[in-house]
Write an enzyme that holds these catalytic residues in place. Structure first.
Site, PDB file in Angstrom:
ATOM      1  N   GLY A  86      -8.632 -16.535  29.981  1.00 30.42           N
ATOM      2  CA  GLY A  86      -7.785 -15.552  29.319  1.00 30.42           C
ATOM      3  C   GLY A  86      -7.857 -14.221  30.033  1.00 30.42           C
ATOM      4  O   GLY A  86      -8.821 -13.958  30.785  1.00 30.42           O
ATOM      5  N   ALA A  87      -6.828 -13.393  29.838  1.00 34.25           N
ATOM      6  CA  ALA A  87      -6.774 -12.103  30.532  1.00 34.25           C
ATOM      7  C   ALA A  87      -6.250 -11.001  29.619  1.00 34.25           C
ATOM      8  O   ALA A  87      -5.761  -9.977  30.094  1.00 34.25           O
ATOM      9  CB  ALA A  87      -5.889 -12.247  31.773  1.00 34.25           C
ATOM     10  N   GLY A  88      -6.358 -11.212  28.312  1.00 36.49           N
ATOM     11  CA  GLY A  88      -5.888 -10.211  27.346  1.00 36.49           C
ATOM     12  C   GLY A  88      -6.942  -9.132  27.117  1.00 36.49           C
ATOM     13  O   GLY A  88      -7.886  -8.983  27.896  1.00 36.49           O
ATOM     14  N   ASN A 138     -12.179   0.304  20.008  1.00 41.28           N
ATOM     15  CA  ASN A 138     -12.096  -0.302  18.672  1.00 41.28           C
ATOM     16  C   ASN A 138     -12.812   0.544  17.615  1.00 41.28           C
ATOM     17  O   ASN A 138     -12.877   0.127  16.464  1.00 41.28           O
ATOM     18  CB  ASN A 138     -12.671  -1.728  18.682  1.00 41.28           C
ATOM     19  CG  ASN A 138     -14.179  -1.720  18.787  1.00 41.28           C
ATOM     20  OD1 ASN A 138     -14.759  -0.849  19.430  1.00 41.28           O
ATOM     21  ND2 ASN A 138     -14.829  -2.668  18.142  1.00 41.28           N
ATOM     22  N   GLY A 161     -17.347 -17.292  17.726  1.00 40.21           N
ATOM     23  CA  GLY A 161     -17.282 -15.825  17.853  1.00 40.21           C
ATOM     24  C   GLY A 161     -17.837 -15.040  16.685  1.00 40.21           C
ATOM     25  O   GLY A 161     -17.675 -13.813  16.655  1.00 40.21           O
ATOM     26  N   ASP A 201     -16.709  -3.849  21.224  1.00 39.30           N
ATOM     27  CA  ASP A 201     -16.470  -5.282  21.482  1.00 39.30           C
ATOM     28  C   ASP A 201     -17.298  -5.754  22.682  1.00 39.30           C
ATOM     29  O   ASP A 201     -17.849  -6.857  22.681  1.00 39.30           O
ATOM     30  CB  ASP A 201     -14.993  -5.551  21.798  1.00 39.30           C
ATOM     31  CG  ASP A 201     -14.100  -5.431  20.570  1.00 39.30           C
ATOM     32  OD1 ASP A 201     -14.575  -5.748  19.464  1.00 39.30           O
ATOM     33  OD2 ASP A 201     -12.939  -5.014  20.729  1.00 39.30           O
ATOM     34  N   TYR A 245     -13.675 -17.447  15.647  1.00 41.30           N
ATOM     35  CA  TYR A 245     -14.811 -17.733  14.776  1.00 41.30           C
ATOM     36  C   TYR A 245     -14.362 -18.462  13.510  1.00 41.30           C
ATOM     37  O   TYR A 245     -13.178 -18.500  13.181  1.00 41.30           O
ATOM     38  CB  TYR A 245     -15.554 -16.444  14.405  1.00 41.30           C
ATOM     39  CG  TYR A 245     -14.699 -15.411  13.730  1.00 41.30           C
ATOM     40  CD1 TYR A 245     -14.078 -14.418  14.482  1.00 41.30           C
ATOM     41  CD2 TYR A 245     -14.488 -15.428  12.355  1.00 41.30           C
ATOM     42  CE1 TYR A 245     -13.278 -13.474  13.885  1.00 41.30           C
ATOM     43  CE2 TYR A 245     -13.685 -14.481  11.739  1.00 41.30           C
ATOM     44  CZ  TYR A 245     -13.074 -13.514  12.514  1.00 41.30           C
ATOM     45  OH  TYR A 245     -12.277 -12.577  11.908  1.00 41.30           O
ATOM     46  N   SER A 266     -13.791  -6.914   8.398  1.00 41.47           N
ATOM     47  CA  SER A 266     -14.583  -5.697   8.596  1.00 41.47           C
ATOM     48  C   SER A 266     -14.931  -4.991   7.283  1.00 41.47           C
ATOM     49  O   SER A 266     -16.079  -4.567   7.114  1.00 41.47           O
ATOM     50  CB  SER A 266     -13.859  -4.743   9.548  1.00 41.47           C
ATOM     51  OG  SER A 266     -13.850  -5.307  10.834  1.00 41.47           O
ATOM     52  N   THR A 318      -7.997  -2.531  15.388  1.00 40.26           N
ATOM     53  CA  THR A 318      -7.831  -3.889  15.885  1.00 40.26           C
ATOM     54  C   THR A 318      -6.406  -4.089  16.395  1.00 40.26           C
ATOM     55  O   THR A 318      -5.619  -3.133  16.484  1.00 40.26           O
ATOM     56  CB  THR A 318      -8.252  -4.927  14.806  1.00 40.26           C
ATOM     57  OG1 THR A 318      -8.254  -6.214  15.397  1.00 40.26           O
ATOM     58  CG2 THR A 318      -7.329  -4.914  13.589  1.00 40.26           C
ATOM     59  N   LYS A 367      -5.479  -1.110  20.036  1.00 37.45           N
ATOM     60  CA  LYS A 367      -6.673  -0.638  20.744  1.00 37.45           C
ATOM     61  C   LYS A 367      -6.346   0.234  21.961  1.00 37.45           C
ATOM     62  O   LYS A 367      -7.066   1.173  22.272  1.00 37.45           O
ATOM     63  CB  LYS A 367      -7.550  -1.825  21.179  1.00 37.45           C
ATOM     64  CG  LYS A 367      -8.210  -2.537  19.998  1.00 37.45           C
ATOM     65  CD  LYS A 367      -9.111  -3.668  20.455  1.00 37.45           C
ATOM     66  CE  LYS A 367      -9.573  -4.504  19.274  1.00 37.45           C
ATOM     67  NZ  LYS A 367     -10.480  -5.590  19.648  1.00 37.45           N
TER      68      LYS A 367
HETATM   69  P1  NDP Z   1      -4.331 -11.107  23.739  1.00 39.20           P
HETATM   70  O1  NDP Z   1      -3.055 -11.402  23.031  1.00 39.20           O
HETATM   71  O2  NDP Z   1      -4.544  -9.758  24.321  1.00 39.20           O
HETATM   72  O3  NDP Z   1      -4.498 -12.186  24.964  1.00 39.20           O
HETATM   73  C1  NDP Z   1      -4.312 -13.532  24.749  1.00 39.20           C
HETATM   74  C2  NDP Z   1      -4.678 -14.325  26.019  1.00 39.20           C
HETATM   75  O4  NDP Z   1      -4.664 -15.687  25.666  1.00 39.20           O
HETATM   76  C3  NDP Z   1      -3.712 -14.148  27.178  1.00 39.20           C
HETATM   77  O5  NDP Z   1      -4.452 -14.151  28.372  1.00 39.20           O
HETATM   78  C4  NDP Z   1      -2.821 -15.397  27.075  1.00 39.20           C
HETATM   79  O6  NDP Z   1      -2.307 -15.856  28.315  1.00 39.20           O
HETATM   80  C5  NDP Z   1      -3.829 -16.408  26.566  1.00 39.20           C
HETATM   81  N1  NDP Z   1      -3.245 -17.512  25.811  1.00 39.20           N
HETATM   82  C6  NDP Z   1      -2.613 -17.450  24.619  1.00 39.20           C
HETATM   83  N2  NDP Z   1      -2.280 -18.687  24.213  1.00 39.20           N
HETATM   84  C7  NDP Z   1      -2.737 -19.560  25.138  1.00 39.20           C
HETATM   85  C8  NDP Z   1      -2.707 -20.965  25.276  1.00 39.20           C
HETATM   86  N3  NDP Z   1      -2.138 -21.750  24.352  1.00 39.20           N
HETATM   87  N4  NDP Z   1      -3.283 -21.512  26.365  1.00 39.20           N
HETATM   88  C9  NDP Z   1      -3.867 -20.740  27.291  1.00 39.20           C
HETATM   89  N5  NDP Z   1      -3.918 -19.393  27.234  1.00 39.20           N
HETATM   90  C10 NDP Z   1      -3.357 -18.806  26.164  1.00 39.20           C
HETATM   91  O7  NDP Z   1      -5.480 -11.502  22.715  1.00 39.20           O
HETATM   92  P2  NDP Z   1      -6.931 -10.854  22.529  1.00 39.20           P
HETATM   93  O8  NDP Z   1      -7.567 -10.707  23.853  1.00 39.20           O
HETATM   94  O9  NDP Z   1      -6.833  -9.658  21.650  1.00 39.20           O
HETATM   95  O10 NDP Z   1      -7.685 -11.984  21.655  1.00 39.20           O
HETATM   96  C11 NDP Z   1      -8.021 -13.227  22.229  1.00 39.20           C
HETATM   97  C12 NDP Z   1      -8.819 -14.069  21.248  1.00 39.20           C
HETATM   98  O11 NDP Z   1     -10.086 -13.475  20.963  1.00 39.20           O
HETATM   99  C13 NDP Z   1      -8.134 -14.260  19.887  1.00 39.20           C
HETATM  100  O12 NDP Z   1      -8.304 -15.603  19.495  1.00 39.20           O
HETATM  101  C14 NDP Z   1      -8.899 -13.333  18.969  1.00 39.20           C
HETATM  102  O13 NDP Z   1      -8.872 -13.784  17.639  1.00 39.20           O
HETATM  103  C15 NDP Z   1     -10.301 -13.423  19.561  1.00 39.20           C
HETATM  104  N6  NDP Z   1     -11.127 -12.237  19.275  1.00 39.20           N
HETATM  105  C16 NDP Z   1     -12.368 -12.398  18.677  1.00 39.20           C
HETATM  106  C17 NDP Z   1     -13.184 -11.316  18.451  1.00 39.20           C
HETATM  107  C18 NDP Z   1     -14.519 -11.503  17.791  1.00 39.20           C
HETATM  108  O14 NDP Z   1     -15.155 -10.498  17.422  1.00 39.20           O
HETATM  109  N7  NDP Z   1     -15.006 -12.710  17.615  1.00 39.20           N
HETATM  110  C19 NDP Z   1     -12.783  -9.937  18.824  1.00 39.20           C
HETATM  111  C20 NDP Z   1     -11.481  -9.881  19.452  1.00 39.20           C
HETATM  112  C21 NDP Z   1     -10.706 -11.000  19.665  1.00 39.20           C
HETATM  113  P3  NDP Z   1      -0.931 -15.265  28.961  1.00 39.20           P
HETATM  114  O15 NDP Z   1      -1.313 -13.983  29.604  1.00 39.20           O
HETATM  115  O16 NDP Z   1      -0.517 -16.308  29.936  1.00 39.20           O
HETATM  116  O17 NDP Z   1       0.038 -15.107  27.825  1.00 39.20           O
END
Ligand code: NDP
Length: 271
Positions: A128-130, A92, A236, A107, A216, A24, A67, A71
């Site tokens: 994913g569900a993060g 963010n 990304g 975002d 990315y 950033s 970040t 957040k």
């Molecule tokens: P979180 O930690 O909040 O969530 C991670 C998610 O990934 C969870 O749902 C987790 O599942 C799942 N997960 C992790 N490892 C694995 C695996 N080996 N196999 C399957 N599922 C997996 O992360 P964020 O949401 O903050 O970020 C997610 C991704 O997005 C990152 O790679 C980050 O770098 C990228 N990102 C990119 C951005 C951009 O601008 N390009 C902006 C923000 C994020 P479980 O719940 O089962 O643990």
């Protein structure tokens, strides 16, 4: 970066833990320089998210980005939250206005802008569900695009159920047709893992046209497999760029033109 920092120089920052890797500052400083704006954007390492608002105000920042992992804390501490961020419950971007902290989530719209090049998308599978999945799923839902979320575990699925978004674990997911498949997990970020089992993903890709990875700067196993199955793919970078661009517009109260987009892209790439 501005070489002559004066009392008039506006200061901005990205808060995170870790923050060293953040691109950033490169993006924003490149745009400030391009427009000859007297401002500087720094990395601010913050361990304790509870101190975020105080640190923001005490350092006299005019604006900031937030970040991982702050957040949600940033959302809770803001004086006012604008737009879709109220649904996502995570922000963010902070702006200081009349001694108040106004918060946004760029975002979500940044992701929508990044997938515009795919054309008309009606049905999306989000892996994913993060935090990122929440922003993406709600951004799509607001655009009346049908969203399905699939996660490895069920621990984070309640949020999506409450928002009436279809969600499954790997085990109970049933194959369907999707225009676009999004990897919003961290699989592939620092390892060579796929975000779902290979056979399941191959079946999903057979019925899909586009694949997007939030990671990315590298070709993840997810994108490599999608490409092999004939899908159009995108990493990304544009999502990062556009969330930054939208934050920059809020910081400067301007509408950025293409020259700013390109300055930020160069900054992001370190060119
Ligand atoms: P979180 O930690 O909040 O969530 C991670 C998610 O990934 C969870 O749902 C987790 O599942 C799942 N997960 C992790 N490892 C694995 C695996 N080996 N196999 C399957 N599922 C997996 O992360 P964020 O949401 O903050 O970020 C997610 C991704 O997005 C990152 O790679 C980050 O770098 C990228 N990102 C990119 C951005 C951009 O601008 N390009 C902006 C923000 C994020 P479980 O719940 O089962 O643990």
């Amino acid at each position: 970066m501005s070489e002559n920092i004066t009392n008039n120089t506006k200061a901005y920052a990205i808060f995170g833990n870790p923050v060293e890797h953040s691109k950033s500052p490169q993006m924003h400083n490149s745009a400030f320089e391009h427009l000859s704006i007297d401002a500087v954007y720094k990395k601010h390492h913050l361990k304790d998210g509870k101190k975020l608002k105080n640190e923001f105000l005490n350092n006299l920042y005019s604006g900031a980005n937030i970040t991982v992992p702050h957040k949600e804390q940033a959302f809770k501490q803001a004086d006012e939250v604008i737009g879709i961020a109220n649904e996502i419950e995570a922000v963010n971007t902070y702006i200081k206005k009349d001694d108040k902290v106004i918060a946004y989530n760029t975002d979500a719209p940044g992701f929508l802008k990044a997938i515009e090049s795919f054309g008309d998308i009606k049905k999306v599978l989000v892996l994913g569900a993060g935090g990122t999945a929440k922003a993406i799923a709600l951004a799509l839902q607001q655009k009346d695009i049908e969203v399905t979320v699939v996660n490895r575990s069920d621990s984070k699925l309640d949020f999506f159920k409450q928002k009436n978004i279809k969600c499954f674990t790997w085990k109970d997911f049933r194959l369907d047709y999707f225009d676009l498949v999004v990897n919003s997990t961290s699989a592939g970020l620092k390892d060579d893992e796929l975000p779902m089992s290979k056979p399941q993903l191959e079946n999903v890709f057979l019925n899909s046209s586009y694949a997007f990875d939030c990671v990315y700067g590298k070709e993840t196993p997810f994108l490599a497999l999608a490409k092999k199955e004939g899908l159009k793919t995108k990493d990304g970078e544009d999502m990062l760029l556009y969330q930054g661009l939208l934050a920059f517009e809020l910081f400067t109260n301007t509408k950025a033109d293409n020259s700013v987009v390109e300055a930020m892209r160069k900054g992001l790439r370190g060119e």
